[in-house]
Design a protein around this motif. Sequence first.
Motif, PDB file in Angstrom:
ATOM      1  N   GLY A   1       0.803  -1.208   0.000  1.00  0.00           N
ATOM      2  CA  GLY A   1       0.000   0.000   0.000  1.00  0.00           C
ATOM      3  C   GLY A   1       0.839   1.261   0.000  1.00  0.00           C
ATOM      4  N   GLN A   2       1.951   1.241   0.745  1.00  0.00           N
ATOM      5  CA  GLN A   2       2.849   2.402   0.769  1.00  0.00           C
ATOM      6  C   GLN A   2       3.521   2.605  -0.582  1.00  0.00           C
ATOM      7  OE1 GLN A   2       5.218   1.113   4.144  1.00  0.00           O
ATOM      8  NE2 GLN A   2       4.360   2.746   5.437  1.00  0.00           N
ATOM      9  N   ARG A   3       3.896   1.501  -1.233  1.00  0.00           N
ATOM     10  CA  ARG A   3       4.519   1.607  -2.562  1.00  0.00           C
ATOM     11  C   ARG A   3       3.533   2.205  -3.570  1.00  0.00           C
ATOM     12  NH1 ARG A   3       7.430  -3.405  -1.215  1.00  0.00           N
ATOM     13  NH2 ARG A   3       5.734  -4.648  -2.087  1.00  0.00           N
ATOM     14  N   GLN A   4       2.264   1.828  -3.440  1.00  0.00           N
ATOM     15  CA  GLN A   4       1.289   2.393  -4.356  1.00  0.00           C
ATOM     16  C   GLN A   4       1.100   3.887  -4.095  1.00  0.00           C
ATOM     17  OE1 GLN A   4       0.397   2.342  -7.273  1.00  0.00           O
ATOM     18  NE2 GLN A   4      -0.965   0.551  -7.341  1.00  0.00           N
ATOM     19  N   ARG A   5       1.206   4.303  -2.848  1.00  0.00           N
ATOM     20  CA  ARG A   5       1.144   5.731  -2.522  1.00  0.00           C
ATOM     21  C   ARG A   5       2.308   6.482  -3.182  1.00  0.00           C
ATOM     22  NH1 ARG A   5      -2.283   7.038   1.952  1.00  0.00           N
ATOM     23  NH2 ARG A   5      -3.220   5.156   2.854  1.00  0.00           N
ATOM     24  N   ILE A   6       3.478   5.834  -3.222  1.00  0.00           N
ATOM     25  CA  ILE A   6       4.641   6.449  -3.892  1.00  0.00           C
ATOM     26  C   ILE A   6       4.369   6.575  -5.392  1.00  0.00           C
ATOM     27  CG2 ILE A   6       7.087   6.155  -4.450  1.00  0.00           C
ATOM     28  CD1 ILE A   6       7.279   4.559  -1.754  1.00  0.00           C
ATOM     29  N   GLY A   7       3.758   5.525  -5.977  1.00  0.00           N
ATOM     30  CA  GLY A   7       3.404   5.578  -7.392  1.00  0.00           C
ATOM     31  C   GLY A   7       2.421   6.702  -7.691  1.00  0.00           C
TER      32      GLY A   7
ATOM     33  N   VAL B   1      -5.485  -1.052  -7.347  1.00  0.00           N
ATOM     34  CA  VAL B   1      -5.685  -1.662  -6.025  1.00  0.00           C
ATOM     35  C   VAL B   1      -5.818  -3.175  -6.084  1.00  0.00           C
ATOM     36  CG1 VAL B   1      -6.745   0.429  -5.088  1.00  0.00           C
ATOM     37  CG2 VAL B   1      -8.207  -1.330  -6.102  1.00  0.00           C
ATOM     38  N   SER B   2      -5.746  -3.765  -7.269  1.00  0.00           N
ATOM     39  CA  SER B   2      -6.002  -5.209  -7.387  1.00  0.00           C
ATOM     40  C   SER B   2      -4.936  -6.062  -6.717  1.00  0.00           C
ATOM     41  CB  SER B   2      -6.137  -5.610  -8.856  1.00  0.00           C
ATOM     42  OG  SER B   2      -4.937  -5.353  -9.556  1.00  0.00           O
ATOM     43  N   ALA B   3      -3.710  -5.523  -6.537  1.00  0.00           N
ATOM     44  CA  ALA B   3      -2.630  -6.290  -5.909  1.00  0.00           C
ATOM     45  C   ALA B   3      -2.548  -6.043  -4.399  1.00  0.00           C
ATOM     46  CB  ALA B   3      -1.295  -5.922  -6.558  1.00  0.00           C
ATOM     47  N   LEU B   4      -3.517  -5.298  -3.853  1.00  0.00           N
ATOM     48  CA  LEU B   4      -3.463  -4.910  -2.441  1.00  0.00           C
ATOM     49  C   LEU B   4      -4.498  -5.654  -1.612  1.00  0.00           C
ATOM     50  CD1 LEU B   4      -3.214  -1.036  -2.962  1.00  0.00           C
ATOM     51  CD2 LEU B   4      -1.332  -2.677  -2.769  1.00  0.00           C
ATOM     52  N   ASP B   5      -4.244  -5.745  -0.305  1.00  0.00           N
ATOM     53  CA  ASP B   5      -5.223  -6.327   0.611  1.00  0.00           C
ATOM     54  C   ASP B   5      -6.488  -5.484   0.613  1.00  0.00           C
ATOM     55  OD1 ASP B   5      -3.392  -8.258   1.309  1.00  0.00           O
ATOM     56  OD2 ASP B   5      -2.685  -7.195   3.092  1.00  0.00           O
ATOM     57  N   VAL B   6      -7.619  -6.122   0.918  1.00  0.00           N
ATOM     58  CA  VAL B   6      -8.908  -5.430   0.876  1.00  0.00           C
ATOM     59  C   VAL B   6      -8.921  -4.224   1.807  1.00  0.00           C
ATOM     60  CG1 VAL B   6     -11.382  -5.657   1.326  1.00  0.00           C
ATOM     61  CG2 VAL B   6     -10.151  -7.515   0.211  1.00  0.00           C
ATOM     62  N   SER B   7      -8.343  -4.361   2.995  1.00  0.00           N
ATOM     63  CA  SER B   7      -8.335  -3.250   3.949  1.00  0.00           C
ATOM     64  C   SER B   7      -7.535  -2.060   3.433  1.00  0.00           C
ATOM     65  CB  SER B   7      -7.763  -3.711   5.292  1.00  0.00           C
ATOM     66  OG  SER B   7      -6.437  -4.192   5.129  1.00  0.00           O
ATOM     67  N   VAL B   8      -6.471  -2.349   2.687  1.00  0.00           N
ATOM     68  CA  VAL B   8      -5.629  -1.290   2.129  1.00  0.00           C
ATOM     69  C   VAL B   8      -6.284  -0.677   0.892  1.00  0.00           C
ATOM     70  CG1 VAL B   8      -3.332  -0.748   1.203  1.00  0.00           C
ATOM     71  CG2 VAL B   8      -3.578  -2.450   3.015  1.00  0.00           C
TER      72      VAL B   8
ATOM     73  N   GLN C   1      -8.294   2.402   1.649  1.00  0.00           N
ATOM     74  CA  GLN C   1      -7.464   3.570   1.942  1.00  0.00           C
ATOM     75  C   GLN C   1      -6.963   4.228   0.653  1.00  0.00           C
ATOM     76  OE1 GLN C   1      -4.308   2.320   4.556  1.00  0.00           O
ATOM     77  NE2 GLN C   1      -5.696   1.237   5.918  1.00  0.00           N
ATOM     78  N   ILE C   2      -6.528   3.407  -0.295  1.00  0.00           N
ATOM     79  CA  ILE C   2      -6.000   3.942  -1.566  1.00  0.00           C
ATOM     80  C   ILE C   2      -7.129   4.574  -2.388  1.00  0.00           C
ATOM     81  CG2 ILE C   2      -4.838   3.360  -3.721  1.00  0.00           C
ATOM     82  CD1 ILE C   2      -3.032   3.316  -1.258  1.00  0.00           C
ATOM     83  N   LEU C   3      -8.294   3.953  -2.397  1.00  0.00           N
ATOM     84  CA  LEU C   3      -9.430   4.523  -3.123  1.00  0.00           C
ATOM     85  C   LEU C   3      -9.831   5.878  -2.538  1.00  0.00           C
ATOM     86  CD1 LEU C   3     -11.680   1.353  -3.666  1.00  0.00           C
ATOM     87  CD2 LEU C   3     -10.273   2.533  -5.361  1.00  0.00           C
ATOM     88  N   ASN C   4      -9.819   5.963  -1.198  1.00  0.00           N
ATOM     89  CA  ASN C   4     -10.123   7.239  -0.553  1.00  0.00           C
ATOM     90  C   ASN C   4      -9.070   8.299  -0.880  1.00  0.00           C
ATOM     91  OD1 ASN C   4     -12.492   6.305   0.636  1.00  0.00           O
ATOM     92  ND2 ASN C   4     -11.458   5.629   2.500  1.00  0.00           N
ATOM     93  N   LEU C   5      -7.800   7.849  -0.991  1.00  0.00           N
ATOM     94  CA  LEU C   5      -6.731   8.775  -1.362  1.00  0.00           C
ATOM     95  C   LEU C   5      -6.964   9.327  -2.765  1.00  0.00           C
ATOM     96  CD1 LEU C   5      -3.979  10.136  -0.927  1.00  0.00           C
ATOM     97  CD2 LEU C   5      -2.896   8.006  -1.722  1.00  0.00           C
ATOM     98  N   PHE C   6      -7.348   8.462  -3.695  1.00  0.00           N
ATOM     99  CA  PHE C   6      -7.657   8.921  -5.048  1.00  0.00           C
ATOM    100  C   PHE C   6      -8.753   9.985  -5.023  1.00  0.00           C
ATOM    101  CE2 PHE C   6      -5.574   5.055  -6.841  1.00  0.00           C
ATOM    102  CZ  PHE C   6      -4.899   5.653  -7.898  1.00  0.00           C
ATOM    103  N   GLN C   7      -9.783   9.740  -4.226  1.00  0.00           N
ATOM    104  CA  GLN C   7     -10.891  10.694  -4.143  1.00  0.00           C
ATOM    105  C   GLN C   7     -10.438  12.026  -3.555  1.00  0.00           C
ATOM    106  OE1 GLN C   7     -13.080   9.503  -6.176  1.00  0.00           O
ATOM    107  NE2 GLN C   7     -14.881   9.295  -4.882  1.00  0.00           N
ATOM    108  N   ASP C   8      -9.628  11.960  -2.506  1.00  0.00           N
ATOM    109  CA  ASP C   8      -9.137  13.194  -1.864  1.00  0.00           C
ATOM    110  C   ASP C   8      -8.275  14.011  -2.825  1.00  0.00           C
ATOM    111  OD1 ASP C   8     -10.429  12.430   0.438  1.00  0.00           O
ATOM    112  OD2 ASP C   8      -8.634  11.621   1.409  1.00  0.00           O
ATOM    113  N   LEU C   9      -7.396  13.323  -3.552  1.00  0.00           N
ATOM    114  CA  LEU C   9      -6.510  14.024  -4.495  1.00  0.00           C
ATOM    115  C   LEU C   9      -7.295  14.627  -5.654  1.00  0.00           C
ATOM    116  CD1 LEU C   9      -3.516  11.519  -4.599  1.00  0.00           C
ATOM    117  CD2 LEU C   9      -3.597  13.735  -3.440  1.00  0.00           C
TER     118      LEU C   9
END
Length: 331
Positions: A160-166, A184-191, A194-202
């Motif tokens: 999840g952190q690596r995807q945030r860097i991407g 997000v397909s390579a990430l755990d469901v819980s993560v 978080q990444i989807l919410n980050l996309f929305q915030d950005l």
Amino acid sequence: MNQTLLSVKNLKTHFPMKKNLFDKGTQVIKAVDGISFSVSKGETLGIVGESGCGKSTMGRSILRLIEPTEGSVKFQGNEVTTLNQTDLRKMRSDMQIVFQDPFASLNPKMTVGAILGEALSTHQIGQSANERKEKVKELLKKVGLSPIHIGRYPHEFSGGQRQRIGIARAIAVNPALIIADEPVSALDVSVQAQILNLFQDLKETFGLTYIFIAHDLSVVKHVSDRIGVMYLGKIVELSDKKLLFQHPLHPYTQALMSAVPSLDPDVKKERIILSGDVPSPSNPPNGCAFHTRCKFRKAVCESVIPREIQVSEGRFVRCHMYDEEYSKEFK
């Protein structure tokens, strides 16, 4: 009226492939086979479909990471397919991509600071090394990471952190459009959440426009304004998100929707099981590509390629059932 940021017309990406070692003939894999759509500024267009339907190839073809075979891609009014390499590099500061596998897309020999700094220096953002370093720290904060991570390498982070860097690398150059390719397909469901919410915030912070590619309808539903459903290189249905989930038109979309679990125990859905496998893009069926798995198929489906039919404002479907010329055969 919404301003059109990206317009794609009849996009095709075909790959020649030798039949075998001793046969000089070639087959053509029609990965993307005549796709048309537009994306308005500030909108998120979701693209969904089974693995191998051409979603990722379409995304890369728009950016010319893969050269399209035919068709038009207009971004901010400029034709992308005819740009020379110099102009294409300039354009890529406005069009970025976030890849599915963040570990594979990050250079393992470079620190996070160097990875993000490279994007800034390539597009001449920042007057000095110190200014770019401060910009990198700001980017890390914006994607939920600490500036102290600037000297770490990709293997020292979680998925999840690596995807945030991407994602930070993508927004570093202030793009207008980001193509998120199964991010997000390579990430755990819980993560994933978080990444989807980050996309929305950005999106809200920077006024971004997304093409969000996924095979999971629930993921696409969470982030999209409109959704395009792909099958074997074509978009078979394109619709507003709400309408698509309330009343899917294409038989393939109906089958995908039936597989989405409902949290309401009172909602009973009939599970539609598709027969057979997805045909090979190197040898697609005649007529409608979906007819080999469709329970509604008629003779016309086996011989005539469906046209794109506008059912209502902004809603399109490729199916003979909605074509006035053939619809009576399905009654």
